[in-house]
Design a protein around this motif. Structure first.
Motif, PDB file in Angstrom:
ATOM      1  N   MET A  98       6.984  -0.442   6.684  1.00 11.78           N
ATOM      2  CA  MET A  98       6.992   0.016   5.565  1.00 11.78           C
ATOM      3  C   MET A  98       5.732   0.647   5.111  1.00 11.78           C
ATOM      4  O   MET A  98       4.617   0.153   5.525  1.00 11.78           O
ATOM      5  CB  MET A  98       7.358  -1.030   4.335  1.00 11.78           C
ATOM      6  N   ARG A  99       5.751   1.838   4.556  1.00  8.03           N
ATOM      7  CA  ARG A  99       4.383   2.419   4.161  1.00  8.03           C
ATOM      8  C   ARG A  99       4.552   2.490   2.451  1.00  8.03           C
ATOM      9  O   ARG A  99       5.534   2.826   2.036  1.00  8.03           O
ATOM     10  CB  ARG A  99       4.278   3.735   4.795  1.00  8.03           C
ATOM     11  N   LEU A 100       3.438   2.401   1.901  1.00  9.77           N
ATOM     12  CA  LEU A 100       3.212   2.719   0.232  1.00  9.77           C
ATOM     13  C   LEU A 100       2.362   3.831   0.124  1.00  9.77           C
ATOM     14  O   LEU A 100       1.248   3.760   0.488  1.00  9.77           O
ATOM     15  CB  LEU A 100       2.644   1.126  -0.145  1.00  9.77           C
ATOM     16  N   GLU A 132       3.053  -2.393 -27.227  1.00 10.81           N
ATOM     17  CA  GLU A 132       4.470  -2.885 -27.077  1.00 10.81           C
ATOM     18  C   GLU A 132       4.556  -3.894 -25.996  1.00 10.81           C
ATOM     19  O   GLU A 132       3.980  -3.573 -24.887  1.00 10.81           O
ATOM     20  CB  GLU A 132       5.274  -1.857 -26.868  1.00 10.81           C
ATOM     21  N   PRO A 133       5.090  -5.193 -26.187  1.00 12.84           N
ATOM     22  CA  PRO A 133       5.144  -6.109 -25.185  1.00 12.84           C
ATOM     23  C   PRO A 133       5.941  -5.658 -24.050  1.00 12.84           C
ATOM     24  O   PRO A 133       5.594  -5.901 -23.035  1.00 12.84           O
ATOM     25  CB  PRO A 133       5.773  -7.307 -26.207  1.00 12.84           C
ATOM     26  N   PHE A 134       6.983  -4.664 -24.203  1.00 16.59           N
ATOM     27  CA  PHE A 134       7.595  -4.539 -23.015  1.00 16.59           C
ATOM     28  C   PHE A 134       6.864  -3.751 -22.128  1.00 16.59           C
ATOM     29  O   PHE A 134       6.834  -3.703 -20.993  1.00 16.59           O
ATOM     30  CB  PHE A 134       8.942  -3.712 -23.318  1.00 16.59           C
ATOM     31  N   GLU A 135       6.269  -2.747 -22.748  1.00 17.03           N
ATOM     32  CA  GLU A 135       5.282  -2.067 -21.971  1.00 17.03           C
ATOM     33  C   GLU A 135       4.222  -2.626 -21.058  1.00 17.03           C
ATOM     34  O   GLU A 135       4.015  -2.406 -20.040  1.00 17.03           O
ATOM     35  CB  GLU A 135       4.680  -0.703 -22.964  1.00 17.03           C
ATOM     36  N   ARG A 136       3.659  -3.619 -21.834  1.00 17.75           N
ATOM     37  CA  ARG A 136       2.710  -4.544 -21.161  1.00 17.75           C
ATOM     38  C   ARG A 136       3.187  -5.272 -19.851  1.00 17.75           C
ATOM     39  O   ARG A 136       2.714  -5.264 -19.015  1.00 17.75           O
ATOM     40  CB  ARG A 136       2.074  -5.575 -22.140  1.00 17.75           C
ATOM     41  N   GLU A 137       4.530  -6.003 -20.256  1.00 16.58           N
ATOM     42  CA  GLU A 137       5.202  -6.711 -19.137  1.00 16.58           C
ATOM     43  C   GLU A 137       5.611  -5.624 -17.919  1.00 16.58           C
ATOM     44  O   GLU A 137       5.431  -6.030 -16.981  1.00 16.58           O
ATOM     45  CB  GLU A 137       6.518  -7.075 -19.727  1.00 16.58           C
ATOM     46  N   TYR A 138       6.258  -4.563 -18.303  1.00 19.86           N
ATOM     47  CA  TYR A 138       6.461  -3.440 -17.241  1.00 19.86           C
ATOM     48  C   TYR A 138       5.376  -3.134 -16.410  1.00 19.86           C
ATOM     49  O   TYR A 138       5.313  -3.120 -15.181  1.00 19.86           O
ATOM     50  CB  TYR A 138       7.163  -2.145 -17.895  1.00 19.86           C
ATOM     51  N   ARG A 139       4.182  -2.705 -17.198  1.00 11.79           N
ATOM     52  CA  ARG A 139       2.979  -2.397 -16.414  1.00 11.79           C
ATOM     53  C   ARG A 139       2.654  -3.597 -15.408  1.00 11.79           C
ATOM     54  O   ARG A 139       2.054  -3.272 -14.344  1.00 11.79           O
ATOM     55  CB  ARG A 139       1.928  -2.150 -17.350  1.00 11.79           C
ATOM     56  N   GLU A 140       2.357  -4.907 -16.037  1.00  9.44           N
ATOM     57  CA  GLU A 140       2.098  -5.897 -15.207  1.00  9.44           C
ATOM     58  C   GLU A 140       2.828  -6.077 -13.994  1.00  9.44           C
ATOM     59  O   GLU A 140       2.439  -6.437 -12.805  1.00  9.44           O
ATOM     60  CB  GLU A 140       2.188  -7.119 -15.935  1.00  9.44           C
ATOM     61  N   ARG A 141       4.231  -6.086 -14.307  1.00 10.14           N
ATOM     62  CA  ARG A 141       5.244  -6.450 -13.187  1.00 10.14           C
ATOM     63  C   ARG A 141       5.168  -5.272 -12.026  1.00 10.14           C
ATOM     64  O   ARG A 141       5.267  -5.534 -10.768  1.00 10.14           O
ATOM     65  CB  ARG A 141       6.560  -6.696 -13.587  1.00 10.14           C
ATOM     66  N   VAL A 142       4.863  -4.220 -12.270  1.00 12.92           N
ATOM     67  CA  VAL A 142       4.677  -2.924 -11.427  1.00 12.92           C
ATOM     68  C   VAL A 142       3.502  -3.254 -10.654  1.00 12.92           C
ATOM     69  O   VAL A 142       3.420  -3.337  -9.150  1.00 12.92           O
ATOM     70  CB  VAL A 142       4.773  -1.576 -11.895  1.00 12.92           C
ATOM     71  N   GLY A 143       2.427  -3.659 -11.277  1.00 15.36           N
ATOM     72  CA  GLY A 143       1.197  -3.770 -10.589  1.00 15.36           C
ATOM     73  C   GLY A 143       1.189  -4.892  -9.467  1.00 15.36           C
ATOM     74  O   GLY A 143       0.889  -4.921  -8.310  1.00 15.36           O
ATOM     75  N   ARG A 144       1.902  -6.026 -10.049  1.00 18.88           N
ATOM     76  CA  ARG A 144       2.092  -7.493  -9.202  1.00 18.88           C
ATOM     77  C   ARG A 144       2.942  -7.062  -7.874  1.00 18.88           C
ATOM     78  O   ARG A 144       2.682  -7.647  -6.962  1.00 18.88           O
ATOM     79  CB  ARG A 144       2.575  -8.422 -10.035  1.00 18.88           C
ATOM     80  N   LEU A 145       4.031  -6.205  -8.298  1.00 24.24           N
ATOM     81  CA  LEU A 145       4.989  -5.860  -7.095  1.00 24.24           C
ATOM     82  C   LEU A 145       4.187  -4.834  -6.173  1.00 24.24           C
ATOM     83  O   LEU A 145       4.351  -5.058  -5.002  1.00 24.24           O
ATOM     84  CB  LEU A 145       6.320  -5.140  -7.790  1.00 24.24           C
ATOM     85  N   LEU A 146       3.536  -3.982  -6.466  1.00 25.31           N
ATOM     86  CA  LEU A 146       2.565  -3.154  -5.693  1.00 25.31           C
ATOM     87  C   LEU A 146       1.722  -4.014  -4.849  1.00 25.31           C
ATOM     88  O   LEU A 146       1.450  -3.668  -3.586  1.00 25.31           O
ATOM     89  CB  LEU A 146       1.863  -2.214  -6.458  1.00 25.31           C
ATOM     90  N   ILE A 147       0.994  -5.059  -5.256  1.00 26.61           N
ATOM     91  CA  ILE A 147       0.351  -6.022  -4.567  1.00 26.61           C
ATOM     92  C   ILE A 147       1.155  -6.531  -3.676  1.00 26.61           C
ATOM     93  O   ILE A 147       0.601  -6.548  -2.460  1.00 26.61           O
ATOM     94  CB  ILE A 147      -0.484  -7.097  -5.413  1.00 26.61           C
ATOM     95  N   ARG A 148       2.201  -7.054  -3.755  1.00 30.60           N
ATOM     96  CA  ARG A 148       3.110  -7.541  -2.716  1.00 30.60           C
ATOM     97  C   ARG A 148       3.741  -6.651  -1.719  1.00 30.60           C
ATOM     98  O   ARG A 148       3.416  -6.924  -0.501  1.00 30.60           O
ATOM     99  CB  ARG A 148       4.219  -8.350  -3.332  1.00 30.60           C
ATOM    100  N   LEU A 149       3.835  -5.266  -2.155  1.00 30.07           N
ATOM    101  CA  LEU A 149       4.129  -4.340  -1.214  1.00 30.07           C
ATOM    102  C   LEU A 149       2.884  -3.997  -0.409  1.00 30.07           C
ATOM    103  O   LEU A 149       2.957  -3.867   0.814  1.00 30.07           O
ATOM    104  CB  LEU A 149       4.703  -3.038  -2.018  1.00 30.07           C
ATOM    105  N   ALA A 150       1.797  -3.679  -0.717  1.00 29.34           N
ATOM    106  CA  ALA A 150       0.666  -3.554  -0.169  1.00 29.34           C
ATOM    107  C   ALA A 150       0.160  -4.613   0.876  1.00 29.34           C
ATOM    108  O   ALA A 150      -0.023  -4.440   2.102  1.00 29.34           O
ATOM    109  CB  ALA A 150      -0.669  -3.243  -1.127  1.00 29.34           C
ATOM    110  N   GLU A 151       0.547  -5.879   0.414  1.00 24.77           N
ATOM    111  CA  GLU A 151       0.299  -7.037   1.658  1.00 24.77           C
ATOM    112  C   GLU A 151       1.107  -6.638   2.875  1.00 24.77           C
ATOM    113  O   GLU A 151       0.921  -6.966   4.008  1.00 24.77           O
ATOM    114  CB  GLU A 151       0.419  -8.193   0.934  1.00 24.77           C
ATOM    115  N   GLN A 152       2.427  -6.286   2.517  1.00 18.28           N
ATOM    116  CA  GLN A 152       3.469  -6.301   3.632  1.00 18.28           C
ATOM    117  C   GLN A 152       3.395  -4.945   4.452  1.00 18.28           C
ATOM    118  O   GLN A 152       3.717  -4.608   5.561  1.00 18.28           O
ATOM    119  CB  GLN A 152       4.760  -6.337   3.126  1.00 18.28           C
ATOM    120  N   ALA A 153       2.804  -3.972   3.785  1.00 16.51           N
ATOM    121  CA  ALA A 153       2.896  -2.600   4.275  1.00 16.51           C
ATOM    122  C   ALA A 153       1.948  -2.672   5.243  1.00 16.51           C
ATOM    123  O   ALA A 153       0.847  -2.987   5.665  1.00 16.51           O
ATOM    124  CB  ALA A 153       2.310  -1.408   3.403  1.00 16.51           C
TER     125      ALA A 153
END
Length: 133
Positions: A1-3, A97-118
């Motif tokens: 996988m590439r990111l 907005e709480p949802f926007e903060r959650e969304y942003r946080e989850r995308v960032g954390r998911l990208l960290i996981r993807l970058a580790e595996q990439a």
């Protein structure tokens, strides 16, 4: 996988298409293919699957009450030969907005996981790729 990450409208998709000699028909836009139906041939393809606007797919899954983190890891188990293209959504002003903060946080954390595996991680700015990993 590439990111491949970068800001909005920085030429990430064009960069990927040119670098890997792909056509737009190889691109899944804000959709993560699953094991059912049409995407079954993903592992049989001779070219990588391109997931563009990954951040928008994550947003839709969160809004639907699903777990994009688990779905992404399950997808990678089936289709490891893919290129995930995602906007950087964590820069700038923290949303009120709480949802926007959650969304942003989850995308960032998911990208960290993807970058580790990439195998490779690149950041594209003004259509120019910078290798991070």
């Amino acid at each position: 996988m590439r990111l491949v990450i970068g800001g909005c409208a920085q030429g990430k998709l064009d960069y990927v298409l040119e670098k890997y000699n792909l056509q737009k028909g190889a691109v899944w836009d804000a959709v993560l293919p699953n094991k059912e139906g049409e995407p079954n041939d993903l592992v049989l393809r001779d070219k990588p699957v391109v997931i563009n606007h990954f951040h928008l797919w994550v947003r839709e899954r969160i809004l639907a009450g699903e777990c994009p983190e688990e779905e992404t890891m399950a997808f990678l188990d089936v289709c490891g030969d893919c290129i995930i293209i995602c906007d950087e959504v964590g820069n700038g002003i923290v949303p009120m907005e709480p949802f926007e903060r959650e969304y942003r946080e989850r995308v960032g954390r998911l990208l960290i996981r993807l970058a580790e595996q990439a195998e490779e991680v690149e950041r594209v700015i003004c259509g120019i790729g910078q290798k991070i990993k």
